[in-house]
Motif scaffolding. Sequence first.
Motif, PDB file in Angstrom:
ATOM      1  N   PRO A 304       0.798  -1.234   0.000  1.00  0.00           N
ATOM      2  CA  PRO A 304       0.000   0.000   0.000  1.00  0.00           C
ATOM      3  C   PRO A 304       0.827   1.279   0.000  1.00  0.00           C
ATOM      4  CG  PRO A 304      -0.957  -1.598   1.498  1.00  0.00           C
ATOM      5  CD  PRO A 304       0.323  -2.188   1.029  1.00  0.00           C
ATOM      6  N   ASP A 305       1.927   1.293   0.741  1.00  0.00           N
ATOM      7  CA  ASP A 305       2.743   2.506   0.819  1.00  0.00           C
ATOM      8  C   ASP A 305       3.467   2.806  -0.492  1.00  0.00           C
ATOM      9  OD1 ASP A 305       1.945   2.874   3.407  1.00  0.00           O
ATOM     10  OD2 ASP A 305       3.777   2.064   4.316  1.00  0.00           O
ATOM     11  N   ASP A 306       3.599   1.796  -1.359  1.00  0.00           N
ATOM     12  CA  ASP A 306       4.219   2.015  -2.662  1.00  0.00           C
ATOM     13  C   ASP A 306       3.304   2.798  -3.607  1.00  0.00           C
ATOM     14  OD1 ASP A 306       6.397   0.427  -1.876  1.00  0.00           O
ATOM     15  OD2 ASP A 306       5.470  -1.397  -2.659  1.00  0.00           O
ATOM     16  N   ILE A 307       2.014   2.719  -3.346  1.00  0.00           N
ATOM     17  CA  ILE A 307       1.016   3.176  -4.319  1.00  0.00           C
ATOM     18  C   ILE A 307       0.621   4.629  -4.043  1.00  0.00           C
ATOM     19  CG2 ILE A 307      -1.309   2.770  -5.219  1.00  0.00           C
ATOM     20  CD1 ILE A 307      -0.905  -0.209  -4.421  1.00  0.00           C
ATOM     21  N   THR A 308       0.843   5.476  -5.037  1.00  0.00           N
ATOM     22  CA  THR A 308       0.485   6.885  -4.902  1.00  0.00           C
ATOM     23  C   THR A 308      -0.875   7.202  -5.512  1.00  0.00           C
ATOM     24  OG1 THR A 308       1.677   7.418  -6.953  1.00  0.00           O
ATOM     25  CG2 THR A 308       2.890   7.610  -4.870  1.00  0.00           C
ATOM     26  N   ALA A 343      -8.986  -0.587  -1.320  1.00  0.00           N
ATOM     27  CA  ALA A 343      -8.258  -0.347  -0.073  1.00  0.00           C
ATOM     28  C   ALA A 343      -8.246  -1.600   0.795  1.00  0.00           C
ATOM     29  CB  ALA A 343      -8.882   0.821   0.681  1.00  0.00           C
ATOM     30  N   ALA A 344      -9.402  -2.259   0.934  1.00  0.00           N
ATOM     31  CA  ALA A 344      -9.464  -3.479   1.742  1.00  0.00           C
ATOM     32  C   ALA A 344      -8.580  -4.571   1.149  1.00  0.00           C
ATOM     33  CB  ALA A 344     -10.910  -3.956   1.846  1.00  0.00           C
ATOM     34  N   ARG A 345      -8.580  -4.673  -0.179  1.00  0.00           N
ATOM     35  CA  ARG A 345      -7.725  -5.672  -0.837  1.00  0.00           C
ATOM     36  C   ARG A 345      -6.251  -5.332  -0.663  1.00  0.00           C
ATOM     37  NH1 ARG A 345      -4.581  -8.574  -2.200  1.00  0.00           N
ATOM     38  NH2 ARG A 345      -4.399  -9.962  -4.009  1.00  0.00           N
ATOM     39  N   ALA A 346      -5.900  -4.058  -0.784  1.00  0.00           N
ATOM     40  CA  ALA A 346      -4.498  -3.647  -0.669  1.00  0.00           C
ATOM     41  C   ALA A 346      -3.934  -3.958   0.708  1.00  0.00           C
ATOM     42  CB  ALA A 346      -4.359  -2.163  -0.975  1.00  0.00           C
ATOM     43  N   PHE A 347      -4.771  -3.817   1.739  1.00  0.00           N
ATOM     44  CA  PHE A 347      -4.311  -4.049   3.107  1.00  0.00           C
ATOM     45  C   PHE A 347      -4.607  -5.470   3.588  1.00  0.00           C
ATOM     46  CE2 PHE A 347      -4.178   0.552   3.041  1.00  0.00           C
ATOM     47  CZ  PHE A 347      -3.059   0.837   3.808  1.00  0.00           C
ATOM     48  N   ASP A 348      -4.996  -6.356   2.665  1.00  0.00           N
ATOM     49  CA  ASP A 348      -5.209  -7.778   2.964  1.00  0.00           C
ATOM     50  C   ASP A 348      -6.221  -8.008   4.081  1.00  0.00           C
ATOM     51  OD1 ASP A 348      -3.504  -8.883   1.024  1.00  0.00           O
ATOM     52  OD2 ASP A 348      -1.749  -8.502   2.276  1.00  0.00           O
ATOM     53  N   VAL A 349      -7.259  -7.187   4.127  1.00  0.00           N
ATOM     54  CA  VAL A 349      -8.346  -7.442   5.073  1.00  0.00           C
ATOM     55  C   VAL A 349      -9.058  -8.720   4.617  1.00  0.00           C
ATOM     56  CG1 VAL A 349     -10.469  -6.556   6.102  1.00  0.00           C
ATOM     57  CG2 VAL A 349      -8.622  -4.971   5.475  1.00  0.00           C
ATOM     58  N   PRO A 350      -9.246  -9.721   5.473  1.00  0.00           N
ATOM     59  CA  PRO A 350      -9.932 -10.953   5.056  1.00  0.00           C
ATOM     60  C   PRO A 350     -11.276 -10.625   4.393  1.00  0.00           C
ATOM     61  CG  PRO A 350      -8.977 -11.253   7.222  1.00  0.00           C
ATOM     62  CD  PRO A 350      -8.811  -9.795   6.887  1.00  0.00           C
ATOM     63  N   PRO A 351     -11.506 -11.151   3.194  1.00  0.00           N
ATOM     64  CA  PRO A 351     -12.676 -10.744   2.410  1.00  0.00           C
ATOM     65  C   PRO A 351     -13.985 -11.356   2.902  1.00  0.00           C
ATOM     66  CG  PRO A 351     -11.413 -12.383   1.224  1.00  0.00           C
ATOM     67  CD  PRO A 351     -10.623 -12.074   2.461  1.00  0.00           C
ATOM     68  N   GLY A 352     -14.538 -10.743   3.911  1.00  0.00           N
ATOM     69  CA  GLY A 352     -15.798 -11.165   4.506  1.00  0.00           C
ATOM     70  C   GLY A 352     -16.342 -10.053   5.370  1.00  0.00           C
ATOM     71  N   PRO A 353     -16.945 -10.380   6.486  1.00  0.00           N
ATOM     72  CA  PRO A 353     -17.535  -9.347   7.354  1.00  0.00           C
ATOM     73  C   PRO A 353     -16.543  -8.276   7.785  1.00  0.00           C
ATOM     74  CG  PRO A 353     -18.177 -11.555   8.078  1.00  0.00           C
ATOM     75  CD  PRO A 353     -17.163 -11.745   7.008  1.00  0.00           C
ATOM     76  N   ARG A 354     -15.269  -8.633   7.901  1.00  0.00           N
ATOM     77  CA  ARG A 354     -14.291  -7.664   8.403  1.00  0.00           C
ATOM     78  C   ARG A 354     -14.087  -6.498   7.453  1.00  0.00           C
ATOM     79  NH1 ARG A 354      -8.904 -10.379  10.499  1.00  0.00           N
ATOM     80  NH2 ARG A 354      -8.392  -8.146  10.594  1.00  0.00           N
ATOM     81  N   TRP A 355     -14.440  -6.645   6.190  1.00  0.00           N
ATOM     82  CA  TRP A 355     -14.324  -5.514   5.258  1.00  0.00           C
ATOM     83  C   TRP A 355     -15.155  -4.321   5.727  1.00  0.00           C
ATOM     84  CZ3 TRP A 355     -13.867  -5.714  -0.710  1.00  0.00           C
ATOM     85  CH2 TRP A 355     -12.701  -6.389  -1.072  1.00  0.00           C
ATOM     86  N   TYR A 356     -16.218  -4.605   6.468  1.00  0.00           N
ATOM     87  CA  TYR A 356     -17.171  -3.546   6.802  1.00  0.00           C
ATOM     88  C   TYR A 356     -17.313  -3.307   8.299  1.00  0.00           C
ATOM     89  CZ  TYR A 356     -18.124  -4.503   1.946  1.00  0.00           C
ATOM     90  OH  TYR A 356     -17.979  -4.706   0.590  1.00  0.00           O
ATOM     91  N   PRO A 364      -7.606   4.906   9.510  1.00  0.00           N
ATOM     92  CA  PRO A 364      -7.038   6.044   8.772  1.00  0.00           C
ATOM     93  C   PRO A 364      -6.213   5.622   7.566  1.00  0.00           C
ATOM     94  CG  PRO A 364      -5.953   5.746  10.908  1.00  0.00           C
ATOM     95  CD  PRO A 364      -7.144   4.872  10.913  1.00  0.00           C
ATOM     96  N   HIS A 365      -5.572   4.446   7.632  1.00  0.00           N
ATOM     97  CA  HIS A 365      -4.799   3.961   6.485  1.00  0.00           C
ATOM     98  C   HIS A 365      -5.726   3.584   5.326  1.00  0.00           C
ATOM     99  CE1 HIS A 365      -1.220   3.928   8.971  1.00  0.00           C
ATOM    100  NE2 HIS A 365      -1.860   3.207   9.888  1.00  0.00           N
ATOM    101  N   GLU A 371      -8.658   7.763  -0.731  1.00  0.00           N
ATOM    102  CA  GLU A 371      -8.468   9.090  -1.320  1.00  0.00           C
ATOM    103  C   GLU A 371      -7.658   9.016  -2.618  1.00  0.00           C
ATOM    104  OE1 GLU A 371      -9.458  12.071  -0.656  1.00  0.00           O
ATOM    105  OE2 GLU A 371     -10.164  12.123   1.425  1.00  0.00           O
ATOM    106  N   ARG A 372      -6.848   7.988  -2.753  1.00  0.00           N
ATOM    107  CA  ARG A 372      -5.956   7.881  -3.904  1.00  0.00           C
ATOM    108  C   ARG A 372      -6.579   7.101  -5.063  1.00  0.00           C
ATOM    109  NH1 ARG A 372      -2.307   6.642   0.482  1.00  0.00           N
ATOM    110  NH2 ARG A 372      -1.860   4.508  -0.219  1.00  0.00           N
TER     111      ARG A 372
END
Length: 492
Positions: A304-308, A343-356, A364-365, A371-372
């Motif tokens: 994520p930090d690589d991506i502007t 954003a959720a995919r970039a930060f590897d949030v498990p793709p289920g209820p935790r996305w929301y 904040p991350h 925003e980008r």
Amino acid sequence: MTTLTQTLADFTVQTRFEDLPQPVVHEAKRLLLDTIGCALGAIDTPSGQIALDYVNMLGGTPDASVIGSSKRSSATAAAYANARLANVLDADDTFPTSTHFGNATVFSALALAELDACDGRDLLGAIAVGFDVGARIGSWMGAPMQIENGKVIGWNELGGPAATITWAAIGASADIARLNGAQANHAFGIGGSNSPQPTLRKWAESVEQPMYKYADAGWCAEIGVSSALLGRLGSTGFKDILDGENAFWKFYGSPNHDDGALLAGLGTDWQILNTTYKPWPCCRWIHHPLTAFGRLLEQHALRPDDITRVVVRANPFALTPIFREQHPRDLLSAEFSHAHALAARAFDVPPGPRWYETATMNDPHIAAFRERVSVTAEPSSSNIAEWMTGGQWRGVPGGVDIHARGTVFSATADHATGDPWTAATHFTDEQIRRKFGVMVGLDANGNGPETLQQAARDVADVVMSLESLPVDRLAVALNALCQSMRAVGVEA
């Protein structure tokens, strides 16, 4: 004339488990497991809790299981709660007529299967048949836009997913209730006449989504169950609801219809084999850019930090304000935000209820990454009519341009992960099991408390051998899984 109506009604009630090819049986099991998982994942959401509280308030005879509740309820109430739960996270399968109806197919059939103490074979047959009915109605009515000489010239004033959701429930319910041809014909008329209003245009212009989005899948499932029960009791409906100039397609707002698509290959070309599964809990139109995004992240080890900056190239359906929203205020609106999904995919949030979950939505991350992200049109899918066959889409390109490390990484996906038409995107049995695990509280690798792992495996194993079991075995396994979820702190 009642040719179309009676032909489809006869197919619905005359088809039995023995008529299904083995791949169709297997796909019915996969759809059942995936849909149950989607419902379990939504239990602890505000919309899910409302559905459960509503059914608890209604009461009713304890004939059928309610996902996430220790109490059973009536067949209609259980179908309502379970189907609504299955659609809450927008993680449920999507058919290429741009709608979900696995939710109502599965849970209308399951409610009546429990009511009538059916075998697993009956349930799997009803799922396959009901799904076929919903898919054929959607293909018959065609796209929700106006097409002239192969070009999109505007959007329909009416129309929407509620039609196919309801018809899938009607088909599944008529099959498992063992109606005869005349009763099914009337059930079609009853259910078709009481379908929810077509609200697609209102949904498309709304940035803040209501909890039922464009249709309450629970009501659609309940309509299917009620139609079958009323038909079985002798109630009547329009016997020609799919026929003539004033047929369902017309009063539901479709500008045209294709009778060939309704009946072509009936009983041989099983539409359940064309459904798509979702690896991520968001609108299917976001999955094409997400597929391209994920490939680039993995190929170039991007963090994520690589991506502007990320430019999403979306198809015409995914360009309305809700898809461009960078800071969605609630779960339902976030499901349609390209920015939140990436954003959720970039930060590897498990793709289920935790996305929301609140922690993710307010991270904040995550917010800074959203925003980008901007959204523009994908040139190769600008004329979406080119990607249609028989009222269905089998691939609509979407892509991303990732600005990172002083360069631009670009990719386009004609097919999204979960599409069944290519080997590279086909969702495997293992992927469905892994997704099921995330939905019930395990991590992306299937790790978690041993009791929860075992309970999840038990449900999956019952589903995958259901043709040799009574339906109540599934109800018992589901109840045990919900107890395990409660014991380890997952609300259920």
